[in-house]
Design a protein around this motif. Structure first.
Motif, PDB file in Angstrom:
ATOM      1  N   ILE A  19      37.983  -4.347  48.173  1.00  0.00           N
ATOM      2  CA  ILE A  19      37.889  -3.892  46.783  1.00  0.00           C
ATOM      3  C   ILE A  19      36.470  -3.436  46.476  1.00  0.00           C
ATOM      4  CG2 ILE A  19      38.062  -4.616  44.371  1.00  0.00           C
ATOM      5  CD1 ILE A  19      40.227  -6.597  45.230  1.00  0.00           C
ATOM      6  N   ASN A  23      35.239   0.341  45.418  1.00  0.00           N
ATOM      7  CA  ASN A  23      34.713   0.442  44.056  1.00  0.00           C
ATOM      8  C   ASN A  23      33.597   1.469  43.927  1.00  0.00           C
ATOM      9  OD1 ASN A  23      34.715  -0.745  41.306  1.00  0.00           O
ATOM     10  ND2 ASN A  23      32.619  -1.328  41.846  1.00  0.00           N
ATOM     11  N   LYS A 236      42.769   3.291  37.926  1.00  0.00           N
ATOM     12  CA  LYS A 236      41.888   3.023  39.067  1.00  0.00           C
ATOM     13  C   LYS A 236      42.726   2.452  40.212  1.00  0.00           C
ATOM     14  CE  LYS A 236      37.883   2.374  36.091  1.00  0.00           C
ATOM     15  NZ  LYS A 236      36.753   1.501  35.670  1.00  0.00           N
ATOM     16  N   LEU A 239      41.755   0.552  43.540  1.00  0.00           N
ATOM     17  CA  LEU A 239      41.374  -0.849  43.605  1.00  0.00           C
ATOM     18  C   LEU A 239      42.581  -1.753  43.842  1.00  0.00           C
ATOM     19  CD1 LEU A 239      38.675  -0.984  40.793  1.00  0.00           C
ATOM     20  CD2 LEU A 239      38.389  -0.559  43.237  1.00  0.00           C
TER      21      LEU A 239
END
Length: 358
Positions: A19, A23, A236, A239
């Motif tokens: 993650i 990011n 997003k 993620l």
């Protein structure tokens, strides 16, 4: 010591690291990013064929959306009467199916037998007054901790084909079942007739990582739209998808499941040696279902050990929980420590010995 479930621990280090890596920087939104594409291709490799993959943040969302693609509003989905989809999801599958119903059948250890499903299907009247059966949903691992073998899956798949049903697998503990059987993901799914799978990672090291894996192309046609309406196309999205990169890397997911299963086996074998303890069902994955004396239940709770009492509904016909007994569920996770298992066994043994002395 907490043995209440395998969703009470956090995410594993490789998942969290993935993650963090995903990011950085800017990427396309709503799952149109390079990370999501890589993960979809990885799913293809794992399942040995071209498939459709839709990411979700919860198992409830994955199950409800998967079943909504297979069952029209006037249809019926068959499952075990204690299946998670009918017993633990606040009606979400029926809500997303827009009026379709779930029909729960009995079965020892929360498993369905092909012959029982076939008999039920044959008994239904073929008239508009009866909602027509459109799908079968099974839990792998079952709510009794049991694993469907490949022959059992194949038999259920055959029943589905004979009666025109889509075959759904709730794989919240997919990896635990997989390593217990020692087979490949393809062998445990589409090669036995599974049409659509809720692939769970959250219980096995994910943060909030679930996926709907579709083997039957026509079931995928509307899932983009259904997912959007359900709030499951995340802006997003990388993620969410990134969790699977860490999960799959170097077979981390399989190692996690093997550890959880091994801890459950250690726990089960130890409890077998405790006087007065027997088991509702065999320990086949990462859940243990002992029937214990009430005095032992009190001793474990007094020591601060957390777990849940369990229902007797799917016990074998000749089995009963006595008035001075309790059926409980103990769950091992990817993060369960062996020293905690051994400590629980030590407390159990000493608790029974103390009770006998009194």
């Amino acid at each position: 010591m907490n043995f209440a479930s395998d969703n009470i621990v956090g995410a594993s280090a490789p998942v969290l690291q993935a993650i963090v890596q995903a990011n950085a920087g800017a990427m396309a939104a709503y799952g149109n990013d390079a990370v999501s594409q890589r993960v979809r291709e990885r799913f293809n490799e794992i399942f040995e064929r071209e498939i459709s993959v839709f990411f979700a943040t919860t198992g409830t969302a994955a199950n409800a959306l998967a079943l909504s693609s297979a069952v029209p509003p006037y249809g019926l989905c068959i499952c075990h009467r204690e299946a998670h989809v009918i017993d633990d999801e606040c009606g979400a599958p029926e809500f997303f199916m827009h009026g379709a119903k779930l029909a729960g059948l009995p079965g020892v250890g929360a498993k369905l037998r092909a012959e029982d499903v076939a008999a039920y299907l044959t008994s239904l009247p073929k008239a508009p007054k009866q909602m027509p059966p459109k799908a079968l949903s099974i839990s792998q691992v079952s709510e009794g901790g049991l694993v469907y073998g490949l022959n059992e899956l194949a038999a259920l798949g055959q029943v589905c084909r004979e009666h025109g049903l889509s075959f759904h697998m709730d794989g919240a503990r997919f990896a635990n079942a997989l390593v217990a059987l020692g087979c490949t993901p393809a062998e445990m799914t589409w090669k036995q007739g599974i049409d659509i799978l809720s692939f769970g990672a959250t219980k096995n090291g994910g943060l909030m990582a679930e996926a709907i894996v579709v083997f039957k192309p026509e079931l995928a046609e509307a899932l983009d739209y259904r997912s959007k309406r359900a709030g499951q196309i995340i802006s997003k999205g990388r993620l969410v998808a990134a969790q699977f990169e860490g999960y799959f890397a170097e077979d981390h997911w399989l190692a996690n499941a093997r550890h959880a299963n091994r801890m459950a086996k250690l726990l089960s074998e130890g409890l077998m040696q405790v006087p007065g303890v027997r088991f509702a069902w065999p320990t086949e994955a990462n859940e243990v279902f002992p029937i214990i004396p009430q005095a032992l239940d009190q001793a474990l709770k007094a020591a601060g050990i957390l777990y849940h009492p369990w229902t007797e509904l799917s016990l074998p016909e000749a089995e009963r929980v006595g008035e001075t007994e309790v059926l409980i569920r103990l769950v091992a996770s990817w993060a369960t420590r062996e020293e905690d298992v051994r400590k629980l066994l030590e407390i159990a043994s000493s608790g029974v010995s103390r009770q006998a002395a009194e």
